[in-house]
Design a protein around this motif. Structure first.
Motif, PDB file in Angstrom:
ATOM      1  N   GLU A 127      18.849   1.403  27.377  1.00 24.60           N
ATOM      2  CA  GLU A 127      18.393   0.515  27.569  1.00 24.60           C
ATOM      3  C   GLU A 127      17.100   1.229  27.017  1.00 24.60           C
ATOM      4  OE1 GLU A 127      17.542  -0.263  31.902  1.00 24.60           O
ATOM      5  OE2 GLU A 127      16.359   1.491  32.468  1.00 24.60           O
ATOM      6  N   LEU A 128      16.132   0.435  26.307  1.00 20.19           N
ATOM      7  CA  LEU A 128      14.649   0.745  25.597  1.00 20.19           C
ATOM      8  C   LEU A 128      13.262  -0.465  25.850  1.00 20.19           C
ATOM      9  CD1 LEU A 128      14.598   1.955  21.784  1.00 20.19           C
ATOM     10  CD2 LEU A 128      12.740   0.063  22.750  1.00 20.19           C
ATOM     11  N   GLY A 129      12.201   0.712  26.343  1.00 22.98           N
ATOM     12  CA  GLY A 129      11.399   0.364  26.192  1.00 22.98           C
ATOM     13  C   GLY A 129      10.296   0.176  25.437  1.00 22.98           C
ATOM     14  N   PHE A 130       9.669  -0.615  25.432  1.00 26.51           N
ATOM     15  CA  PHE A 130       8.507  -0.108  23.894  1.00 26.51           C
ATOM     16  C   PHE A 130       6.507  -0.858  24.913  1.00 26.51           C
ATOM     17  CE2 PHE A 130       9.366  -3.489  21.385  1.00 26.51           C
ATOM     18  CZ  PHE A 130       8.221  -4.401  21.185  1.00 26.51           C
ATOM     19  N   ILE A 131       5.634  -0.073  24.108  1.00 28.81           N
ATOM     20  CA  ILE A 131       3.867  -0.542  23.766  1.00 28.81           C
ATOM     21  C   ILE A 131       3.734  -0.446  23.054  1.00 28.81           C
ATOM     22  CG2 ILE A 131       1.778  -0.851  25.471  1.00 28.81           C
ATOM     23  CD1 ILE A 131       3.422   0.323  27.700  1.00 28.81           C
ATOM     24  N   ASN A 132       3.345  -1.151  22.227  1.00 30.24           N
ATOM     25  CA  ASN A 132       3.187  -0.993  20.902  1.00 30.24           C
ATOM     26  C   ASN A 132       0.941  -1.202  21.192  1.00 30.24           C
ATOM     27  OD1 ASN A 132       2.126  -1.579  17.957  1.00 30.24           O
ATOM     28  ND2 ASN A 132       2.232  -3.545  18.528  1.00 30.24           N
ATOM     29  N   ILE A 133       0.296  -0.111  20.322  1.00 30.47           N
ATOM     30  CA  ILE A 133      -0.372   0.589  20.479  1.00 30.47           C
ATOM     31  C   ILE A 133      -1.230   0.637  18.770  1.00 30.47           C
ATOM     32  CG2 ILE A 133      -0.294   1.739  22.816  1.00 30.47           C
ATOM     33  CD1 ILE A 133      -0.719   4.291  20.360  1.00 30.47           C
ATOM     34  N   GLY A 134      -0.525  -0.383  17.951  1.00 31.72           N
ATOM     35  CA  GLY A 134      -1.374  -0.566  16.389  1.00 31.72           C
ATOM     36  C   GLY A 134      -1.498  -1.970  16.460  1.00 31.72           C
ATOM     37  N   GLY A 135      -0.978  -2.110  14.995  1.00 33.34           N
ATOM     38  CA  GLY A 135      -1.794  -4.040  14.737  1.00 33.34           C
ATOM     39  C   GLY A 135      -0.026  -4.571  15.423  1.00 33.34           C
ATOM     40  N   SER A 136      -0.456  -5.984  14.525  1.00 33.29           N
ATOM     41  CA  SER A 136       0.306  -7.261  14.874  1.00 33.29           C
ATOM     42  C   SER A 136       1.690  -5.746  14.151  1.00 33.29           C
ATOM     43  CB  SER A 136      -0.285  -8.061  14.438  1.00 33.29           C
ATOM     44  OG  SER A 136      -1.148  -8.612  15.461  1.00 33.29           O
ATOM     45  N   GLY A 137       2.680  -6.955  15.007  1.00 30.13           N
ATOM     46  CA  GLY A 137       4.199  -6.448  13.849  1.00 30.13           C
ATOM     47  C   GLY A 137       5.400  -8.090  14.521  1.00 30.13           C
ATOM     48  N   SER A 138       5.612  -7.725  14.926  1.00 33.27           N
ATOM     49  CA  SER A 138       7.497  -8.708  15.066  1.00 33.27           C
ATOM     50  C   SER A 138       8.674  -7.207  15.332  1.00 33.27           C
ATOM     51  CB  SER A 138       7.594  -9.253  14.406  1.00 33.27           C
ATOM     52  OG  SER A 138       8.364  -8.987  12.754  1.00 33.27           O
ATOM     53  N   ILE A 139       9.740  -8.196  16.393  1.00 28.41           N
ATOM     54  CA  ILE A 139      11.257  -7.444  16.257  1.00 28.41           C
ATOM     55  C   ILE A 139      11.892  -8.234  15.916  1.00 28.41           C
ATOM     56  CG2 ILE A 139      10.601  -5.694  18.476  1.00 28.41           C
ATOM     57  CD1 ILE A 139      11.016  -7.445  20.283  1.00 28.41           C
ATOM     58  N   MET A 140      13.428  -7.750  16.058  1.00 32.53           N
ATOM     59  CA  MET A 140      14.162  -8.332  15.215  1.00 32.53           C
ATOM     60  C   MET A 140      15.433  -8.059  16.740  1.00 32.53           C
ATOM     61  SD  MET A 140      14.979 -10.948  13.567  1.00 32.53           S
ATOM     62  CE  MET A 140      15.202 -11.463  11.864  1.00 32.53           C
TER      63      MET A 140
ATOM     64  N   SER B  33       5.954  -4.309  10.495  1.00 32.54           N
ATOM     65  CA  SER B  33       4.614  -4.816  10.943  1.00 32.54           C
ATOM     66  C   SER B  33       4.245  -5.988  10.058  1.00 32.54           C
ATOM     67  CB  SER B  33       3.712  -3.287  10.357  1.00 32.54           C
ATOM     68  OG  SER B  33       3.845  -2.159  11.137  1.00 32.54           O
ATOM     69  N   ALA B  34       3.206  -6.592  10.774  1.00 31.88           N
ATOM     70  CA  ALA B  34       2.985  -7.994   9.698  1.00 31.88           C
ATOM     71  C   ALA B  34       1.847  -7.341   8.844  1.00 31.88           C
ATOM     72  CB  ALA B  34       1.714  -8.612  10.804  1.00 31.88           C
TER      73      ALA B  34
END
Ligand SMILES: O=C[C@H](O)[C@@H](O)CC(=O)C(=O)O
Ligand SMILES: [Zn+2]
Length: 281
Positions: free
Chosen positions: A79-92, A119-120
């Motif tokens: 399994e995987l978890g993430f937290i984004n600490i940068g700018g906006s983006g997206s995942i597929m 990343s956006a």
């Protein structure tokens, strides 16, 4: 695009008693987590956690691991978890797109075949701090917005440890096989995390320090057996592996934040053994 995964072995408390500063850093510190366009991961033999940074710029990035893990695809048995600490983006996720803003998190289930990070704006890339642990069961994917995180305020000004713990992946709130993950933010004027210190022999834990309020800030991370501590000086966006027998706390020269992630025997956040102050050496 560079993909790198370093291996870090497991240690006994007796091993590290003789490590000097450089050796401690080689064995427990990850000096670079985010590099634009790259995926930089660490595979630790402590409970086989994989953690690191995915920093897409112009092209989406995908973690491709199969031979290394002896599986057909990365999340076949993880399994995987993430937290984004940068700018906006997206995942597929298997063809489904979801937009991600700063401090959004996600739980991605075992069995996910395709996971792409984007990343956006390549000039202000998203910084996905990812953690993956072995998993035995498929649970639903879950978006974890910052605003929904379970908040716990701790500490006080007198002890210089006023901080808020944001629990993103918490086993009492949602289904997760092993992984638990959150984000702790210290208030201005506070510098200590996880003090009183604790161990949890049932779980290992990785800390990734970030969002220092000043580029010259350093965090002194303290680890080791409570009566035989060692310290590491950390720059922003560096991570430390803490074996389950080790305390893990830190003090900064200003305030800062960090992302913590745990896995192992149980999923009880409060199952910690607090160290009495007089036992610290
Ligand atoms: O086992 C729990 C972890 O060490 C962290 O959640 C502690 C923490 O964020 C803090 O006290 O500031
Ligand atoms: Zn802990």
């Amino acid at each position: 695009m560079a993909f790198k995964m370093e291996t870090r072995y497991a240690h006994s408390p007796e091993d590290i008693a003789h490590y000097d500063t450089e050796k401690m850093r080689q064995e427990f510190l990850m000096e670079k987590i985010f590099n634009p366009g790259d995926i930089l991961l660490t595979y630790t033999y402590n409970d086989r956690m994989i953690f690191g940074g995915v920093t897409p710029t112009t092209e989406p990035l995908e973690i491709k691991l199969s031979k290394e893990l002896g599986v057909d695809y990365f999340l076949q048995r993880r399994e995987l978890g993430f937290i984004n600490i940068g700018g906006s983006g997206s995942i597929m996720i298997d063809g489904e797109k979801d937009n991600i803003v700063t401090h959004d998190g996600y739980y991605i289930s075992k069995g996910t075949k395709e996971l792409k990070f984007a990343s956006a704006d390549a000039n202000n890339p998203a910084k996905f701090y990812v953690v993956s642990t072995p998993a035995h069961k498929t649970y639903p994917n879950k978006k974890l917005p910052f605003a929904n995180a379970l908040q716990k305020t701790l500490g006080d000004q007198e002890h210089m440890n006023k901080r808020t713990i944001y629990k993103y992946i918490d086993a009492s709130q949602m289904d997760t096989c092993q992984l638990q993950m959150g984000y702790t933010v210290l208030e201005s004027g506070s510098s200590w995390n996880t003090m009183p210190a604790h161990t949890h022999a049932r779980r290992m834990e990785a800390y990734m320090y970030c969002e220092f309020s000043n580029p010259d800030t350093r965090v002194v991370h303290i680890m080791g057996k409570p009566d035989a501590t060692k310290h590491l000086f950390l720059e922003p966006e560096q991570a430390v592996v803490n074996p389950s027998w080790s305390i893990h706390c830190g003090v900064g020269t200003t305030n800062y934040a960090f992302i913590w992630a745990m896995c192992g025997e149980n999923q009880t956040y409060d199952d910690m053994d607090e160290i009495p102050m007089h036992e610290l050496r």
